[in-house]
Scaffold this active site. Structure first.
Site, PDB file in Angstrom:
ATOM      1  N   THR A 125     -87.032 -32.538  61.721  1.00 48.82           N
ATOM      2  CA  THR A 125     -87.430 -32.303  63.105  1.00 48.82           C
ATOM      3  C   THR A 125     -86.252 -32.069  64.043  1.00 48.82           C
ATOM      4  OG1 THR A 125     -87.517 -34.699  63.449  1.00 48.82           O
ATOM      5  CG2 THR A 125     -89.582 -33.587  62.867  1.00 48.82           C
ATOM      6  N   GLU A 177     -61.201 -22.729  44.937  1.00 48.45           N
ATOM      7  CA  GLU A 177     -60.266 -22.542  46.035  1.00 48.45           C
ATOM      8  C   GLU A 177     -59.084 -23.474  45.839  1.00 48.45           C
ATOM      9  OE1 GLU A 177     -62.696 -23.369  49.414  1.00 48.45           O
ATOM     10  OE2 GLU A 177     -62.630 -25.528  49.139  1.00 48.45           O
ATOM     11  N   THR A 225     -75.117 -31.779  55.223  1.00 50.02           N
ATOM     12  CA  THR A 225     -74.294 -32.321  56.307  1.00 50.02           C
ATOM     13  C   THR A 225     -72.805 -32.212  56.018  1.00 50.02           C
ATOM     14  OG1 THR A 225     -76.056 -33.937  56.682  1.00 50.02           O
ATOM     15  CG2 THR A 225     -73.937 -34.341  57.762  1.00 50.02           C
ATOM     16  N   GLU A 226     -72.043 -31.720  57.009  1.00 50.70           N
ATOM     17  CA  GLU A 226     -70.590 -31.722  56.903  1.00 50.70           C
ATOM     18  C   GLU A 226     -70.025 -32.796  57.816  1.00 50.70           C
ATOM     19  OE1 GLU A 226     -68.319 -28.469  58.635  1.00 50.70           O
ATOM     20  OE2 GLU A 226     -70.162 -27.704  59.552  1.00 50.70           O
ATOM     21  N   ALA A 229     -82.789 -29.800  65.222  1.00 52.49           N
ATOM     22  CA  ALA A 229     -82.628 -28.361  65.436  1.00 52.49           C
ATOM     23  C   ALA A 229     -82.294 -27.630  64.142  1.00 52.49           C
ATOM     24  CB  ALA A 229     -81.545 -28.110  66.485  1.00 52.49           C
ATOM     25  N   GLU A 230     -81.295 -28.118  63.395  1.00 48.66           N
ATOM     26  CA  GLU A 230     -80.906 -27.453  62.143  1.00 48.66           C
ATOM     27  C   GLU A 230     -81.992 -27.608  61.092  1.00 48.66           C
ATOM     28  OE1 GLU A 230     -78.103 -25.503  61.475  1.00 48.66           O
ATOM     29  OE2 GLU A 230     -78.104 -25.602  63.659  1.00 48.66           O
ATOM     30  N   HIS A 235     -61.182 -26.314  53.444  1.00 54.35           N
ATOM     31  CA  HIS A 235     -61.943 -27.526  53.218  1.00 54.35           C
ATOM     32  C   HIS A 235     -61.042 -28.755  53.134  1.00 54.35           C
ATOM     33  CE1 HIS A 235     -65.249 -24.849  51.590  1.00 54.35           C
ATOM     34  NE2 HIS A 235     -65.888 -25.654  52.423  1.00 54.35           N
TER      35      HIS A 235
END
Length: 300
Positions: A17, A212, A101-102, A19-20, A250
């Site tokens: 619920t 990477e 989630t970051e 925004a993202e 990262h």
């Protein structure tokens, strides 16, 4: 067939619920994903309308699983609460948790990864784009329209952006599954886990591995490929132009001496028989050439 995620997967969204969560739940549903529930303790009992699909909201993961049969969760919970959300999902017995989630503190990630492993919950991420099995299901934020058709390539990548680019460049070939494992120092599912899954998947003919700079995950993957992978692997390592002595990208992109450099990773992979591109576009060309070789071998 696909790895980790199929058309049978029933997905709940923790943080749906927000925004993202709302935005990406709508996108997942539009791509045909079976999103069956949202979880938000403060909004339990509500039903959210997404165009032609109404998705109920439950107070806990356990309630959502009992009511809907959900076996995958996608986590859009803010960083301070992400650890508790993953632990709740693991306690409920969810099979797969995709942590988008970051910015989750490393000590929180270490804690919930260990907790989930003890309870048999596979973690994808954190700080990842999720995974997609085109034509079947899409758990996370990967744009479904860049790979709408299934194919015979399996993709595992640290980088979300490069996941999208390779999928777009190879869209005419298609993918069995693409897994964005995330680039944080501590992730649940690794390159090696995905290599093992793709090796066993009868619908995957070739594997693309994107890494990477920083850490030694790609070197360890190279050692695994040499010992256990019989399918062709094509690779790309981001960071060839990164300046020495500087942390880039990262949180996991920490280079010490020659360890963790793009060149060291490229050499390790090539020693294991992996063809490594110097750019994403060259990598795509290597994939096409290797697939053409496989076709000739089959026809011959």
């Amino acid at each position: 067939m696909a790895v980790f995620l199929t058309k049978e997967s029933k997905i709940l969204v923790q943080g749906m619920t927000g925004a993202e969560g709302m935005k990406h739940t709508r996108r997942m549903l539009a791509s045909g994903t079976d999103v069956v529930a949202g979880v938000n303790p403060r909004k339990a009992g509500r039903v959210v309308d997404f165009d032609e699909r109404a998705v109920p909201v439950f107070g806990t993961v356990a309630e959502a699983m009992t009511a809907t049969g959900a076996d995958v969760t996608v986590v859009f919970v803010p960083p301070p609460f992400a650890k508790a959300a993953v632990i709740e999902a693991a306690d409920a017995g969810i099979g797969l948790a995709v942590v988008i989630t970051e910015g989750i503190p490393v000590h929180d990630a270490v804690a919930f990864q260990a907790y989930a492993a003890e309870r048999g919950t596979r973690i994808i991420g954190p700080n990842c784009p999720g995974l997609i099995s085109p034509g079947q299901s899409n758990a996370g934020i990967i744009p479904a329209d860049i790979a709408a058709e299934p194919g015979r390539i399996g993709l595992v990548s640290k980088s979300g952006t490069l996941t999208y680019q390779l999928m777009y460049e190879l869209r005419d070939i298609g993918f069995s599954s693409a897994v964005g494992i995330g680039g944080d120092p501590v992730v649940g599912t690794t390159h090696i886990d995905c290599l093992a899954a793709f090796e066993q998947d009868p619908d995957t003919d070739l594997i693309v591995l994107i890494g990477e700079i920083g850490g030694d995950a790609e070197e360890r993957a190279a050692a695994y490929i040499a010992e256990h992978v019989t399918k062709p692997v094509v690779g790309y390592i981001a960071g060839f132009t990164a300046p020495e002595g500087r942390t880039m990208g990262h949180a996991g992109a920490i280079v010490s001496g020659s360890s963790g450099t793009a060149r060291a990773k490229k050499e390790a992979l090539e020693a294991a028989g992996v063809r490594v591109g110097s750019t994403p576009t060259e990598t795509s060309r290597l994939v096409l050439a290797r697939l053409a070789e496989l076709t000739r071998q089959t026809e011959g």
